[in-house]
Design a protein around this motif. Sequence first.
Motif, PDB file in Angstrom:
ATOM      1  N   ALA A  38      10.843   9.987  -4.136  1.00 38.59           N
ATOM      2  CA  ALA A  38      10.187   9.788  -2.851  1.00 38.59           C
ATOM      3  C   ALA A  38       9.641   8.373  -2.769  1.00 38.59           C
ATOM      4  O   ALA A  38       9.448   7.705  -3.789  1.00 38.59           O
ATOM      5  CB  ALA A  38       9.057  10.797  -2.673  1.00 38.59           C
ATOM      6  N   VAL A  39       9.376   7.943  -1.542  1.00 35.16           N
ATOM      7  CA  VAL A  39       8.739   6.653  -1.312  1.00 35.16           C
ATOM      8  C   VAL A  39       7.228   6.886  -1.328  1.00 35.16           C
ATOM      9  O   VAL A  39       6.719   7.729  -0.597  1.00 35.16           O
ATOM     10  CB  VAL A  39       9.177   6.042   0.038  1.00 35.16           C
ATOM     11  N   ALA A  50      -9.959   8.524  -2.371  1.00 41.72           N
ATOM     12  CA  ALA A  50      -9.613   7.188  -1.884  1.00 41.72           C
ATOM     13  C   ALA A  50      -8.787   7.270  -0.605  1.00 41.72           C
ATOM     14  O   ALA A  50      -7.896   8.105  -0.464  1.00 41.72           O
ATOM     15  CB  ALA A  50      -8.837   6.423  -2.947  1.00 41.72           C
ATOM     16  N   VAL A  51      -9.096   6.396   0.325  1.00 41.96           N
ATOM     17  CA  VAL A  51      -8.408   6.309   1.604  1.00 41.96           C
ATOM     18  C   VAL A  51      -7.926   4.873   1.782  1.00 41.96           C
ATOM     19  O   VAL A  51      -8.646   3.933   1.464  1.00 41.96           O
ATOM     20  CB  VAL A  51      -9.352   6.661   2.779  1.00 41.96           C
ATOM     21  N   MET A  52      -6.712   4.726   2.303  1.00 43.58           N
ATOM     22  CA  MET A  52      -6.209   3.404   2.639  1.00 43.58           C
ATOM     23  C   MET A  52      -5.893   3.388   4.126  1.00 43.58           C
ATOM     24  O   MET A  52      -5.107   4.196   4.615  1.00 43.58           O
ATOM     25  CB  MET A  52      -4.945   3.065   1.849  1.00 43.58           C
ATOM     26  N   VAL A  53      -6.530   2.491   4.843  1.00 44.90           N
ATOM     27  CA  VAL A  53      -6.256   2.335   6.267  1.00 44.90           C
ATOM     28  C   VAL A  53      -4.981   1.525   6.408  1.00 44.90           C
ATOM     29  O   VAL A  53      -4.790   0.523   5.711  1.00 44.90           O
ATOM     30  CB  VAL A  53      -7.429   1.628   6.975  1.00 44.90           C
ATOM     31  N   THR A  54      -4.088   1.981   7.274  1.00 49.09           N
ATOM     32  CA  THR A  54      -2.820   1.281   7.455  1.00 49.09           C
ATOM     33  C   THR A  54      -2.769   0.624   8.824  1.00 49.09           C
ATOM     34  O   THR A  54      -3.389   1.084   9.779  1.00 49.09           O
ATOM     35  CB  THR A  54      -1.625   2.248   7.342  1.00 49.09           C
ATOM     36  N   ASP A  77      -7.615  -2.368  -5.338  1.00 47.81           N
ATOM     37  CA  ASP A  77      -8.432  -3.374  -4.647  1.00 47.81           C
ATOM     38  C   ASP A  77      -7.660  -4.659  -4.351  1.00 47.81           C
ATOM     39  O   ASP A  77      -8.008  -5.402  -3.447  1.00 47.81           O
ATOM     40  CB  ASP A  77      -9.681  -3.708  -5.465  1.00 47.81           C
ATOM     41  N   ALA A  78      -6.604  -4.934  -5.112  1.00 47.21           N
ATOM     42  CA  ALA A  78      -5.845  -6.176  -4.944  1.00 47.21           C
ATOM     43  C   ALA A  78      -4.781  -6.090  -3.853  1.00 47.21           C
ATOM     44  O   ALA A  78      -4.321  -7.106  -3.358  1.00 47.21           O
ATOM     45  CB  ALA A  78      -5.187  -6.562  -6.267  1.00 47.21           C
ATOM     46  N   GLY A  79      -4.345  -4.873  -3.479  1.00 48.48           N
ATOM     47  CA  GLY A  79      -3.326  -4.773  -2.447  1.00 48.48           C
ATOM     48  C   GLY A  79      -2.577  -3.458  -2.486  1.00 48.48           C
ATOM     49  O   GLY A  79      -2.946  -2.526  -3.210  1.00 48.48           O
ATOM     50  N   VAL A  80      -1.489  -3.410  -1.707  1.00 49.93           N
ATOM     51  CA  VAL A  80      -0.700  -2.191  -1.569  1.00 49.93           C
ATOM     52  C   VAL A  80       0.777  -2.537  -1.720  1.00 49.93           C
ATOM     53  O   VAL A  80       1.198  -3.652  -1.398  1.00 49.93           O
ATOM     54  CB  VAL A  80      -0.967  -1.505  -0.206  1.00 49.93           C
ATOM     55  N   ARG A  81       1.545  -1.583  -2.225  1.00 51.77           N
ATOM     56  CA  ARG A  81       2.992  -1.744  -2.300  1.00 51.77           C
ATOM     57  C   ARG A  81       3.627  -0.381  -2.061  1.00 51.77           C
ATOM     58  O   ARG A  81       2.982   0.654  -2.234  1.00 51.77           O
ATOM     59  CB  ARG A  81       3.416  -2.316  -3.649  1.00 51.77           C
ATOM     60  N   THR A  82       4.880  -0.376  -1.635  1.00 50.63           N
ATOM     61  CA  THR A  82       5.629   0.866  -1.513  1.00 50.63           C
ATOM     62  C   THR A  82       6.727   0.857  -2.575  1.00 50.63           C
ATOM     63  O   THR A  82       7.364  -0.182  -2.803  1.00 50.63           O
ATOM     64  CB  THR A  82       6.251   1.038  -0.113  1.00 50.63           C
ATOM     65  N   HIS A 121      -8.496   9.193 -11.794  1.00 58.47           N
ATOM     66  CA  HIS A 121      -7.243   8.760 -12.414  1.00 58.47           C
ATOM     67  C   HIS A 121      -7.383   7.298 -12.808  1.00 58.47           C
ATOM     68  O   HIS A 121      -8.205   6.561 -12.264  1.00 58.47           O
ATOM     69  CB  HIS A 121      -6.056   8.980 -11.464  1.00 58.47           C
ATOM     70  N   GLU A 122      -6.574   6.866 -13.777  1.00 56.94           N
ATOM     71  CA  GLU A 122      -6.730   5.522 -14.329  1.00 56.94           C
ATOM     72  C   GLU A 122      -5.828   4.475 -13.696  1.00 56.94           C
ATOM     73  O   GLU A 122      -6.025   3.290 -13.891  1.00 56.94           O
ATOM     74  CB  GLU A 122      -6.494   5.564 -15.835  1.00 56.94           C
ATOM     75  N   ASP A 123      -4.827   4.876 -12.932  1.00 50.10           N
ATOM     76  CA  ASP A 123      -3.871   3.929 -12.366  1.00 50.10           C
ATOM     77  C   ASP A 123      -4.147   3.763 -10.868  1.00 50.10           C
ATOM     78  O   ASP A 123      -5.138   4.257 -10.346  1.00 50.10           O
ATOM     79  CB  ASP A 123      -2.451   4.443 -12.608  1.00 50.10           C
ATOM     80  N   ASP A 124      -3.239   3.065 -10.166  1.00 44.10           N
ATOM     81  CA  ASP A 124      -3.368   2.874  -8.728  1.00 44.10           C
ATOM     82  C   ASP A 124      -3.436   4.203  -7.983  1.00 44.10           C
ATOM     83  O   ASP A 124      -2.926   5.215  -8.461  1.00 44.10           O
ATOM     84  CB  ASP A 124      -2.160   2.097  -8.191  1.00 44.10           C
TER      85      ASP A 124
END
Length: 127
Positions: free
Chosen positions: A57-58, A6-10, A64-69, A39-42
């Motif tokens: 660590a951060v 999985a890749v997330m473009v920032t 699919d619903a979004g991103v959080r730190t 894996h089963e989680d985010d």
Amino acid sequence: MIKCTAVMVTSTPAPVLAVLSHVRELRDGHVLCELGENHEDDHAAMLDDADEGAGGAVWARWNDAGVRTVLLPWCPAGPPEDRACGLFMDHGSVHGWEVIDPTTEAIRRELAKQYPEYYPEYTDDAG
């Protein structure tokens, strides 16, 4: 286990990049999931190692619903070789030392051909 692909473009703002300038993945405009495949989680990618007082660590966590730190504590597990897991506590997939990045492995195999003294684990490898 093979690494999740999985890749997330920032679209990280420049001031944030300045603060986290040592994090290559953000400068490139993407982060890669560091967990094992299926894996089963985010998805998760470490953004910055927190100071020693925080003990974690951060991490970027996304689906699919979004991103959080989030600031997450380190996984306390370690194999007999006393290497740390390198993932966060309760990561829900195999430990970090069990996640194999095929690209990194291919690079190590090539380097082992030129520098076998630095990669003894690959000297008897036929692949």
